[in-house]
Structures are given as structure tokens and as C-alpha cells.
Design a protein around this motif. Structure first.
Motif, PDB file in Angstrom:
ATOM      1  N   ARG A  66      -9.088  13.486  10.585  1.00  0.00           N
ATOM      2  CA  ARG A  66      -9.412  12.510  10.280  1.00  0.00           C
ATOM      3  C   ARG A  66     -10.773  11.746  10.478  1.00  0.00           C
ATOM      4  O   ARG A  66     -11.987  12.208   9.717  1.00  0.00           O
ATOM      5  CB  ARG A  66      -8.841  11.497   9.949  1.00  0.00           C
ATOM      6  CG  ARG A  66      -7.457  12.220   8.700  1.00  0.00           C
ATOM      7  CD  ARG A  66      -6.810  10.693   7.921  1.00  0.00           C
ATOM      8  NE  ARG A  66      -5.820  11.314   7.013  1.00  0.00           N
ATOM      9  CZ  ARG A  66      -4.714  10.365   6.598  1.00  0.00           C
ATOM     10  NH1 ARG A  66      -5.170   9.176   6.562  1.00  0.00           N
ATOM     11  NH2 ARG A  66      -3.945  10.881   5.458  1.00  0.00           N
ATOM     12  N   ASN A  71       1.132  -1.285  -0.011  1.00  0.00           N
ATOM     13  CA  ASN A  71       0.147   0.185   0.560  1.00  0.00           C
ATOM     14  C   ASN A  71       1.004   1.040  -0.217  1.00  0.00           C
ATOM     15  O   ASN A  71       0.465   2.495  -0.054  1.00  0.00           O
ATOM     16  CB  ASN A  71      -0.650  -0.676   1.354  1.00  0.00           C
ATOM     17  CG  ASN A  71      -2.289  -0.882   1.094  1.00  0.00           C
ATOM     18  OD1 ASN A  71      -2.493  -0.618   0.370  1.00  0.00           O
ATOM     19  ND2 ASN A  71      -2.716  -1.721   1.961  1.00  0.00           N
ATOM     20  N   GLY A  86     -12.392   8.739  -0.453  1.00  0.00           N
ATOM     21  CA  GLY A  86     -12.592   8.173  -1.394  1.00  0.00           C
ATOM     22  C   GLY A  86     -13.237   8.897  -2.543  1.00  0.00           C
ATOM     23  O   GLY A  86     -14.675   8.873  -2.523  1.00  0.00           O
ATOM     24  N   SER A  98     -13.261   0.186   0.886  1.00  0.00           N
ATOM     25  CA  SER A  98     -12.331   0.990   1.262  1.00  0.00           C
ATOM     26  C   SER A  98     -11.318   0.810  -0.219  1.00  0.00           C
ATOM     27  O   SER A  98     -11.388   0.605  -0.773  1.00  0.00           O
ATOM     28  CB  SER A  98     -11.912  -0.368   2.048  1.00  0.00           C
ATOM     29  OG  SER A  98     -10.123  -0.377   2.020  1.00  0.00           O
ATOM     30  N   THR A  99     -10.439   1.300   0.736  1.00  0.00           N
ATOM     31  CA  THR A  99      -8.985   1.843  -0.370  1.00  0.00           C
ATOM     32  C   THR A  99      -7.638   0.761  -0.564  1.00  0.00           C
ATOM     33  O   THR A  99      -7.013   0.933  -0.030  1.00  0.00           O
ATOM     34  CB  THR A  99      -8.049   3.147   0.756  1.00  0.00           C
ATOM     35  OG1 THR A  99      -7.941   2.986   1.289  1.00  0.00           O
ATOM     36  CG2 THR A  99      -9.156   3.980   0.532  1.00  0.00           C
ATOM     37  N   ASN A 100      -8.377  -0.325   0.218  1.00  0.00           N
ATOM     38  CA  ASN A 100      -7.245  -1.489   0.643  1.00  0.00           C
ATOM     39  C   ASN A 100      -8.093  -2.367  -0.573  1.00  0.00           C
ATOM     40  O   ASN A 100      -8.675  -3.004  -0.573  1.00  0.00           O
ATOM     41  CB  ASN A 100      -7.494  -2.369   2.128  1.00  0.00           C
ATOM     42  CG  ASN A 100      -6.271  -1.101   2.470  1.00  0.00           C
ATOM     43  OD1 ASN A 100      -5.217  -1.124   2.397  1.00  0.00           O
ATOM     44  ND2 ASN A 100      -7.136  -0.183   3.185  1.00  0.00           N
ATOM     45  N   HIS A 105      -9.682   2.875   5.486  1.00  0.00           N
ATOM     46  CA  HIS A 105      -8.280   3.381   5.101  1.00  0.00           C
ATOM     47  C   HIS A 105      -7.674   2.182   5.610  1.00  0.00           C
ATOM     48  O   HIS A 105      -6.237   1.916   4.819  1.00  0.00           O
ATOM     49  CB  HIS A 105      -8.894   4.279   5.194  1.00  0.00           C
ATOM     50  CG  HIS A 105      -6.938   5.206   4.618  1.00  0.00           C
ATOM     51  ND1 HIS A 105      -7.030   4.843   3.025  1.00  0.00           N
ATOM     52  CD2 HIS A 105      -6.343   6.237   4.907  1.00  0.00           C
ATOM     53  CE1 HIS A 105      -5.524   5.687   2.975  1.00  0.00           C
ATOM     54  NE2 HIS A 105      -4.877   6.034   4.417  1.00  0.00           N
ATOM     55  N   LEU A 165      -7.716   6.775  -3.464  1.00  0.00           N
ATOM     56  CA  LEU A 165      -8.095   7.565  -1.968  1.00  0.00           C
ATOM     57  C   LEU A 165      -7.784   8.689  -3.022  1.00  0.00           C
ATOM     58  O   LEU A 165      -7.233   9.452  -3.292  1.00  0.00           O
ATOM     59  CB  LEU A 165      -6.723   8.241  -1.098  1.00  0.00           C
ATOM     60  CG  LEU A 165      -7.225   8.454   0.146  1.00  0.00           C
ATOM     61  CD1 LEU A 165      -7.754   8.141   1.555  1.00  0.00           C
ATOM     62  CD2 LEU A 165      -5.275   8.654   0.615  1.00  0.00           C
ATOM     63  N   HIS A 223     -11.316   7.089   6.517  1.00  0.00           N
ATOM     64  CA  HIS A 223     -10.564   8.294   5.509  1.00  0.00           C
ATOM     65  C   HIS A 223     -11.593   9.397   5.079  1.00  0.00           C
ATOM     66  O   HIS A 223     -12.633   8.237   4.504  1.00  0.00           O
ATOM     67  CB  HIS A 223      -9.767   7.654   4.463  1.00  0.00           C
ATOM     68  CG  HIS A 223      -8.713   8.795   3.999  1.00  0.00           C
ATOM     69  ND1 HIS A 223      -9.564  10.459   3.703  1.00  0.00           N
ATOM     70  CD2 HIS A 223      -7.184   9.450   4.432  1.00  0.00           C
ATOM     71  CE1 HIS A 223      -8.335  11.274   3.518  1.00  0.00           C
ATOM     72  NE2 HIS A 223      -7.182  10.428   3.710  1.00  0.00           N
TER      73      HIS A 223
END
Length: 507
Positions: A325, A47, A284, A253-255, A437, A298, A281
Motif C-alpha cells: 500500500r 470500523n 479511496g 480519510s476513510t475514518n 486509512h 474505501l 491507503h
């Protein structure tokens, strides 16, 4: 348990190839150790390579060059503790069975921040000359380069290039660790991993024409001191995330979807801490072409730091865009939510950048525009409520005070003036929503990056011999909320410590 070879032949084993692992590998190789890096994906970088806002440093040469003369490690420490919330306590927490030394971790992070920046710039050759303010920081201290390459990619690429020049460094991709070897006294001696390779399985019949050859898996045992830098569990939506934070079900999710390594480490006694502390977060991007995708790119916090503002569905500002955040995420989730589709919970918030912010973030916006996540519009073509908000905000920026609105203290590079004079100017807009995040929880560790376990008598936490960790896989440093820019920093600071410590152990 397995019999290990003599100590003299043991390499340093690093599980994970993000920034923490690369920093550890660099220091271990520099100390004379052979390094084997095991990456479960097909490419290195984790990441970290996607990190877009920058890396924190207090009291750096680049801050001074930008006229920021009042930052210190103590000020950075205070910001970190304030952001960490109630979980941060300077006294031992034996009553709750949670006696990690958080103060020492934060001190190590903040006092080492300037040297981390200088190491990346002077020794690795990374451009970190641009300094911006992010939410929760008292001053601008988040560093990135002046070019088009985002900071995460620039740092990861720079370290990989340095490591490729070292014969002591060996990178194994598509290598998934399945077991940690321990001896009869509970000391970590190495790992077992499964390596995917091309060439088909032994004993198979020859391939028919046009038949794809399946990769085979080879099981390998490797012995030596082990450093885990394999990241968190924010993408483990149906595993650890569902176990520790079921209330976040449905948030994008950003993952990427993948399991965390925490269960593997807990299996050899590692203490898990703050596992319910997960960062949402606030921004996004919602891709107009695939709005209900559970994976989001993101919208970097630096977009707001350089002048961007957030607007409600009614076209109004509703929060200080440079708050922490968690505060901004809560403010967004307090707004009306559109109907949930395909199980995805998201909101309709607009991120707007004026020409000054556009110029300051041009390298990032080029990528976002290419992906179709943002578009440019003339002010005159915006909704009347948005035009009114833009004019009002431009007046606040001109006055230098946001006291009557939301208390924003810095305005980045915003230069749009209020009134009819701005109607032909172009602004940049995109839809954003809160996203899972980062996981602040993970394995307990100390300021020497040693993984900790509970003593056999159930008392204090003690080091697991032969095992270190750095980066998002660890817990206890960030408490309830991580400051933007501190994820890359912790990777560098504790990754370097772990590399040096493991190299010494390998000797």
C-alpha cells in the motif's frame, strides 16, 4: 481512585464494539464471565463493519480447496516483516527506549491465522470460502465470502448474533468512557463512562408542544478488568493525527472524525509506540457528486486483487497494482496533483475493472454503483489512450508475464482479450485517490494482549495490571506498513486472547 466492589461481582469491561471487542466478548462470555461492552456510537461494529477486502489466513482449508497449497505461517510471517519495514527488529531496542517484542507479536498473528479463519467459519458460521491475493502477499491468503455481504459486515453481524444469545453479554451504546479507575498501586480497576439516554434532564420544565426533548447524560462507574478495543486515530484530523503526522493535513480519510482513546490510556501509564506510523491507503473513491468531501469510501484492495488496474490522468498504468500500500500511495502522489480545493489534497487516478474482475467483485460493485462511485462503459467509449492501455495489459495477461511493465505476478480474474474483439465489452471505472486509512501506532502490548507501561525505574516495559488491548488501538505489530487483510486478523487473534485473559482475571 475509587473503591471497587468485591472481585466476585466484577464483569469484564470492553471499550469499543468493533471486531476486536466482539471477539474478546465472545471468548470472555464463553469462559463464564459477565461482559459489559461500552460503545460510544449509537450502533455497534466500529470500523470493522466497513472492512471490505477480507481477513488473512495461511494454510487454511479454503486455500487448499482453491488450489493454494504452498502457503505457511512462516511465509506469511516473512511477508509481514518485509512490509513492516525498518521498525521491525528482532533485537531489543533499549537504546531508543522502544523495547516492545515485535517478533513475538508477528509470530502470534501469523501462527494463529489459520485457527482464526476456522474459528470464524466453524464456530461463528461466517462464509470465508473465497480467497484472493492482495498487495505485498506472496500468495493468495485473504478470505471473504461468496455472497454480496462484505467480509467485515458478515463477521461483525455473525458475532453479534452469537453474543445476543448469551445472557452474560450486555451492550451499552452511546456510552463514552471518560476515566480509567486505578488503585493506589497503579492497577486498573474499572472505568467511568457517560451514558446518553432519552427522557430529558431532571428538573426541566415539561416540554412545549413540538419541542424536541434533549437526551440526558448519566455518569456510571463500572468495575472489573478492562479491555480497550476502541480503534485508532486516523479520523482525529485536528488532534492526534495533526500532532504526530502534520504532513498528512489535507488528505481525505476513510475514518469518521472522532478522537482516539490513546490519551486516556496514556494517562494511566500506557506506553505509546510508533505514533507517527500512519497508513495512507492508495485508493479511496472520489464521489463525483461531492468530490471535495474529506470523508471517502474505501475502494477495496480486492478490486485490484481480482484484476483491476490503475491509470494515470494520461490513461497509462504507472505501478504494479499489487505492490504494498505504501508503494502504490507514493507512486500516485508522485503524479501531477489537481488544484487543491477546500483544503482537500487528492489526485485523479482511474480504477478500471474488466468483465472478469467485475464478475468476481459483483457484491462490492453493487454497493459502489448504488453510491454513484463507479460506472460501466463500453471499451469503445473510453479515451484512445485508455483503450491502448487496456489492449496492452490484455496482451500481458494473455502471456502471463508483466516483466516488461511493472512486475505484476497475478492478474486475478481478468479475461478481456486485446484488439477489436473487446470494443463492445463493458468495463467498470471510478476515480480514486490516496486516503488516510489506518494507524499502525498505538499502545504498547504483548502477545497476551496486556497493555505495557514503562517500569518505575525507567527500564523495561511491564504489564499494566488489569488492562488489555486489541485491534487498531495497539502499536508495534505492523511497523511502517500493514498488509491488507491483517487488520481483521489482528482483531480476531488478539481480541480472543484478551477476552480469555480478562475472563481469567475476573475470576
Amino acid at each position: 481512585m475509587a473503591t471497587a466492589p468485591p472481585d466476585a461481582s466484577r464483569p469484564v469491561i470492553i471499550v469499543g464494539s468493533g471486531l476486536a471487542g466482539l471477539a474478546a466478548a465472545h471468548e470472555a462470555a464463553k469462559a463464564g464471565a459477565t461482559v459489559h461492552m461500552l460503545e460510544r456510537g449509537p450502533k455497534p461494529g466500529g470500523n470493522s463493519i466497513k472492512a471490505s477486502s477480507g481477513i488473512n489466513g495461511a494454510g487454511t482449508q479454503f486455500q487448499r480447496a482453491s488450489g493454494i497449497l504452498n502457503d505457511t505461517s512462516d511465509l506469511f510471517r516473512n511477508d509481514t516483516i518485509r512490509s513492516a519495514g525498518f521498525r521491525f527488529q528482532t533485537r531489543k531496542e533499549a537504546a531508543t527506549g522502544n523495547d516492545i517484542d515485535r517478533e513475538s507479536l508477528v509470530d502470534t498473528l501469523t501462527k494463529s491465522s489459520a485457527s482464526a479463519i476456522h474459528w470464524l467459519a466453524d464456530e461463528i458460521g461466517v462464509d470465508l470460502t473465497v480467497v484472493a491475493a492482495l498487495g505485498g502477499h506472496s500468495v493468495a491468503r485473504t478470505h471473504r465470502g461468496a455472497g454480496k455481504t462484505p467480509p467485515g459486515a458478515a463477521i461483525v453481524t455473525g458475532l453479534l448474533q452469537k453474543l445476543e444469545q448469551r445472557p452474560e453479554f450486555k451492550l451499552h451504546t452511546s456510552a463514552r468512557v471518560t476515566q480509567i479507575h486505578v488503585d493506589g498501586e497503579g492497577r486498573v480497576r474499572g472505568v467511568r463512562y457517560v451514558q446518553k439516554s432519552e427522557g430529558g434532564r431532571e428538573g426541566q420544565q415539561p416540554r412545549r408542544e413540538n419541542q424536541e426533548e434533549e437526551p440526558k447524560e448519566e455518569q456510571v462507574d463500572l468495575y472489573g478488568p478492562v479491555i480497550f478495543t476502541a480503534g485508532g486515530f486516523a479520523g482525529d484530523a485536528h488532534g492526534q493525527l495533526a500532532r504526530y503526522r502534520p504532513d498528512l493535513a489535507g488528505l481525505p480519510s476513510t475514518n469518521e472524525a472522532r478522537p482516539g482513546p490513546h490519551g486516556l490510556m496514556a494517562g494511566v501509564g500506557a506506553e505509546l509506540i510508533d505514533m507517527d506510523s500512519v497508513q495512507v491507503h492508495p485508493t479511496g473513491f472520489v464521489d463525483p457528486s461531492d468530490a471535495n468531501s474529506p470523508y471517502k469510501i474505501l475502494a477495496a484492495e480486492m478490486l485490484r486483487g481480482e484484476g483491476g488496474i490503475l491509470l494515470s490522468p494520461q490513461g497509462r498504468r504507472f505501478v504494479n497494482e499489487l505492490e504494498r500500500r505504501d508503494v502504490i500511495s507514493e507512486a500516485i502522489m508522485g503524479l501531477p496533483q489537481p488544484a487543491t480545493e477546500q483544503g482537500i489534497k487528492q489526485w485523479d487516478v482511474t480504477l478500471l475493472l474488466d468483465p472478469g474482475a467485475i464478475d468476481a467483485t459483483a457484491g462490492h460493485l453493487g454497493f459502489y454503483t448504488f453510491k454513484g462511485l463507479v460506472e460501466k462503459k463500453k471499451v469503445k467509449d473510453l479515451d484512445p489512450a485508455v483503450i491502448e492501455t487496456v489492449d496492452r495489459y490484455a496482451e500481458l495477461v494473455a502471456s502471463g508475464r508483466d516483466d516488461d511493465e511493472f512486475g505484476r505476478r497475478t492478474f486475478g480474474h481478468w479475461r478481456l482479450v486485446p484488439g477489436e474483439a473487446n470494443r463492445e465489452e463493458e468495463v467498470c471505472v471510478g476515480r480514486v485517490t490516496p486516503v488516510v486509512h489506518f494507524t499502525m501506532g498505538g499502545v504498547a502490548f504483548d502477545n497476551k494482549a496486556r497493555v505495557l507501561r514503562r517500569a518505575s525505574d525507567g527500564g523495561a516495559l511491564v504489564p499494566v495490571s488489569g488492562l488489555w488491548a486489541a485491534g487498531e488501538v495497539t502499536g508495534g505489530l505492523h511497523g511502517d506498513n500493514r498488509l491488507g487483510g491483517s487488520s481483521l486478523l489482528e482483531c480476531v487473534v488478539f481480541g480472543r486472547v484478551a477476552g480469555r485473559e480478562a475472563a481469567e482475571a475476573a475470576k
